[in-house]
Scaffold this active site. Sequence first.
Site, PDB file in Angstrom:
ATOM      1  NE  ARG A   1      -3.179   0.205   3.106  1.00 40.13           N
ATOM      2  CZ  ARG A   1      -2.624   0.461   4.299  1.00 40.13           C
ATOM      3  NH1 ARG A   1      -1.981   1.588   4.504  1.00 40.13           N
ATOM      4  NH2 ARG A   1      -2.701  -0.433   5.265  1.00 40.13           N
TER       5      ARG A   1
ATOM      6  CE1 TYR B   1     -14.310  14.947 -15.147  1.00 40.26           C
ATOM      7  CE2 TYR B   1     -14.052  14.688 -12.790  1.00 40.26           C
ATOM      8  CZ  TYR B   1     -14.395  14.172 -14.016  1.00 40.26           C
ATOM      9  OH  TYR B   1     -14.819  12.881 -14.104  1.00 40.26           O
TER      10      TYR B   1
ATOM     11  CG  ASP C   1      -7.438  18.727 -13.565  1.00 39.31           C
ATOM     12  OD1 ASP C   1      -6.762  18.140 -14.435  1.00 39.31           O
ATOM     13  OD2 ASP C   1      -8.585  18.363 -13.226  1.00 39.31           O
TER      14      ASP C   1
ATOM     15  CE  LYS D   1     -10.999  11.222 -17.862  1.00 39.06           C
ATOM     16  NZ  LYS D   1     -11.235  12.441 -17.087  1.00 39.06           N
TER      17      LYS D   1
HETATM   18  C1  LIG Z   1     -11.562  12.814 -15.818  1.00 42.24           C
HETATM   19  C2  LIG Z   1     -11.082  14.023 -15.161  1.00 42.24           C
HETATM   20  C3  LIG Z   1     -10.880  14.060 -13.782  1.00 42.24           C
HETATM   21  C4  LIG Z   1     -11.210  12.893 -12.884  1.00 42.24           C
HETATM   22  O1  LIG Z   1     -10.424  11.779 -13.180  1.00 42.24           O
HETATM   23  P1  LIG Z   1     -10.879  10.254 -12.973  1.00 42.24           P
HETATM   24  O2  LIG Z   1      -9.703   9.491 -13.449  1.00 42.24           O
HETATM   25  O3  LIG Z   1     -12.125  10.047 -13.786  1.00 42.24           O
HETATM   26  O4  LIG Z   1     -11.155  10.073 -11.511  1.00 42.24           O
HETATM   27  C5  LIG Z   1     -10.385  15.226 -13.221  1.00 42.24           C
HETATM   28  N1  LIG Z   1     -10.097  16.303 -13.982  1.00 42.24           N
HETATM   29  C6  LIG Z   1     -10.281  16.297 -15.310  1.00 42.24           C
HETATM   30  C7  LIG Z   1      -9.950  17.520 -16.093  1.00 42.24           C
HETATM   31  C8  LIG Z   1     -10.775  15.166 -15.952  1.00 42.24           C
HETATM   32  O5  LIG Z   1     -10.976  15.176 -17.273  1.00 42.24           O
END
Ligand SMILES: *Cc1c(COP(=O)(O)O)cnc(C)c1O
Length: 381
Positions: free
Chosen positions: A52, A104, A177, A202
Amino acid sequence: MEPKRIKPASAAAQALGWIDEKTKAISPAIHPATTYLRDEDNQFRSGRVYARADNPTFDQPEALLNQLEHGVGAALFSSGMAAATSVFLALKPGDHVVAPKVMYWALRHWLLGYATEWGLKIDLVDASNSTALAQAIQPGRTKLVWIETPANPTWVITDIAAVAEIAHRAGAKLAVDSTTASPVLTQPIALGADIVMHSATKYLNGHSDVIAGALVTAKDDEFWQRIKSVRKNGGAILGTFEAWLLLRGMRTLFLRVPAACRGAQKIAEHFSIHARIEAVLYPGLPTADGHAVAARQMRGGFGGMLSLRIKGGADAAIAVAARTQLWKRATSLGGVESLIEHRASSEGANSPTPVDMLRLSVGIEDPDDLIADLEQALETR
Ligand SMILES: *Cc1c(COP(=O)(O)O)cnc(C)c1O
């Protein structure tokens, strides 16, 4: 060659050039072990105790991401949301946070719900406006500024360097982000950010088959150690196979992202004048609000994400998505296949997203095919 001196595309293609010492394998092993042998004198000289906290399958993807983002430490998480929420959970109840109005959806929802109940004080601002953002900061109380650029789902641009200066002047940290930009186009730490977050689901993975998240830090300080402790003790760790798949996906990052950018640019330009389209939202269009800032802080393209506002409102937009054939009607982004989504439907009640808007994630198909499919879907019949 010094690994630090090779170009990012080479570092990614070779996953930093690591070779398995024992077998000379050029792709890494997966270590599913959950626990590690103690030495006879009761020590753990391997540096690993329990998976972990310390999983060797994370080492390579974390090291690669760290290099691509110019960080001093990286951590993989079980999802992008786990990565993002760990940053906020490393703050303390009562701390003030400035975050963007356009961001998001699931994270915005979590901040206004759970994080607020837990005790964070959250102010949402128009982050594309540095003056408005500066006014929302409460020196001494504001501990974190969170931004997303280009921001879901309208791709507004925030000036990372300007916001970093504003945040630091007030003694706050800046977290970015950078999911939609990817490390190919933007390196927020080089622009002054303290923490970079990715939904590795992504572009980093790129094949719509792994849910993962990542953080990279500019400093190995107390805040970073708190974040690492949230991961270790909260347990939001990535699975080993997912970590391995993620590294495999990252090897082609520097082919996939530029291809998606070229496609998105071509599609945005093609539909910028169209009888059925109200507006094309894409920072690569010279008419876009944040174009000049984007041109400065994004290198080699403006991303693979764009949105189309369809004349006739929600029903018209949903009908266009229904008629596409090559574009797949699905949420998410950053995969090799192109996706189309009526975003307000996915976000549900209280969504601030325009109801006439379709969100497009451009993959690596031939853009002419993607354009032809959208053209036929837009034909009034
Ligand atoms: C998809 C996404 C998230 C969240 O990510 P997950 O892997 O789905 O938990 C956060 N920020 C952005 C810009 C995203 O496209």
